[in-house]
Design a protein around this motif. Structure first.
Motif, PDB file in Angstrom:
ATOM      1  N   UNK A  13       0.812  -1.219   0.000  1.00  0.00           N
ATOM      2  CA  UNK A  13       0.000   0.000   0.000  1.00  0.00           C
ATOM      3  C   UNK A  13       0.847   1.272   0.000  1.00  0.00           C
ATOM      4  N   UNK A  14       2.142   1.121  -0.144  1.00  0.00           N
ATOM      5  CA  UNK A  14       3.037   2.281  -0.148  1.00  0.00           C
ATOM      6  C   UNK A  14       2.738   3.176  -1.353  1.00  0.00           C
ATOM      7  N   UNK A  15       2.378   4.423  -1.094  1.00  0.00           N
ATOM      8  CA  UNK A  15       2.049   5.424  -2.120  1.00  0.00           C
ATOM      9  C   UNK A  15       0.970   4.947  -3.084  1.00  0.00           C
ATOM     10  N   UNK A  16       0.030   4.153  -2.600  1.00  0.00           N
ATOM     11  CA  UNK A  16      -0.987   3.611  -3.505  1.00  0.00           C
ATOM     12  C   UNK A  16      -1.901   4.693  -4.094  1.00  0.00           C
ATOM     13  N   UNK A  17      -2.022   5.823  -3.403  1.00  0.00           N
ATOM     14  CA  UNK A  17      -2.856   6.907  -3.941  1.00  0.00           C
ATOM     15  C   UNK A  17      -2.220   7.566  -5.167  1.00  0.00           C
ATOM     16  N   UNK A  18      -0.947   7.291  -5.415  1.00  0.00           N
ATOM     17  CA  UNK A  18      -0.251   7.877  -6.566  1.00  0.00           C
ATOM     18  C   UNK A  18      -0.085   6.903  -7.736  1.00  0.00           C
ATOM     19  N   UNK A  19      -0.631   5.700  -7.606  1.00  0.00           N
ATOM     20  CA  UNK A  19      -0.466   4.685  -8.647  1.00  0.00           C
ATOM     21  C   UNK A  19      -1.028   5.115  -9.999  1.00  0.00           C
TER      22      UNK A  19
END
Length: 173
Positions: A13-19
Motif C-alpha cells: 500500500x506504499x504510495x498507492x494513492x499515486x499509482x
C-alpha cells in the motif's frame, strides 16, 4: 517496527494513492515496493537466524516475516517453536495448519520436510528443539547422538555383569 507487526504486506500500500498518476510511475513504484519488501525480508531472516535466547524478540521477528510473506516456512517454524515453548501446543498446531492450507491453496504443495519433522516431534511430545539448536534434529543428528552415548567396547575387555567369555549383545532401545 510496529507497522511490520500490525499490517499484512505493508509495502503493497506504499504510495498507492499515486499509482494512477502515470503508467511509467506505476511500474517504478511496483519495482520499488518489491525492492523494499525483499530487503526487509532479507534483513529479518538474518536477524531471525542470529537471534538467540530472548524468545520474545524471536517471536516478533518471525511474526513480522510472516506478515510480509505468509508462506515463509522459517518464520512459521520459529513461531511454532515459540508457541510450543510457551506450552501452547494448540497454537503451534494452528500455525502449522494455517501454513499447510495456504501452501496447498496457493501453490498446491505441502510444507517442507523440516517443518513436517518439527510438527512430528511436537506431536510425539519431544521438545521444540534440543538445547543449543534452532532447527529440528535430522536423522544424521540422531545417529551421531546415539553413537556419542554408546559405550566404547574394547576387544578383550569385559563389561560389568558379563561373563569373561560371553560375547556382548547389541541392544536397540
Amino acid at each position: 517496527h510496529p507497522l511490520l507487526l500490525d499490517h499484512d504486506r505493508p509495502f503493497d500500500s506504499l504510495l498507492e494513492e499515486l499509482e494512477s498518476i502515470d503508467p511509467a510511475f506505476r511500474v517504478w513504484l511496483l519495482a520499488k515496493r518489491q525492492l523494499f519488501h525483499d530487503r526487509t525480508v532479507a534483513l529479518l531472516e538474518d536477524a531471525l537466524r542470529r537471534a538467540t535466547g530472548a524468545s520474545g524478540a524471536v517471536e516478533n521477528i518471525a511474526r513480522a516475516l510472516a506478515r510480509l510473506d505468509p508462506t515463509h516456512e522459517e518464520a512459521a517454524r520459529a513461531l511454532i517453536r515459540a508457541r510450543a515453548a510457551a506450552g501452547d501446543l494448540g497454537g503451534a498446531l494452528g500455525i502449522y495448519k494455517a501454513l499447510w492450507n495456504l501452501l496447498d491453496e496457493e501453490y498446491d504443495v505441502e510444507p517442507s520436510p523440516a517443518t513436517q519433522q518439527l510438527i512430528g516431534e511436537l506431536k510425539l511430545g519431544q521438545p521444540p528443539f534440543p538445547a543449543g539448536r534452532t532447527e529440528p534434529r535430522t536423522p544424521a543428528d540422531i545417529v551421531e547422538e546415539v553413537r556419542s552415548r554408546a559405550p566404547i567396547i574394547v576387544p578383550g575387555a569385559t563389561l560389568p555383569g558379563l561373563r569373561p567369555n560371553a560375547a556382548p549383545k547389541l541392544v536397540l532401545a
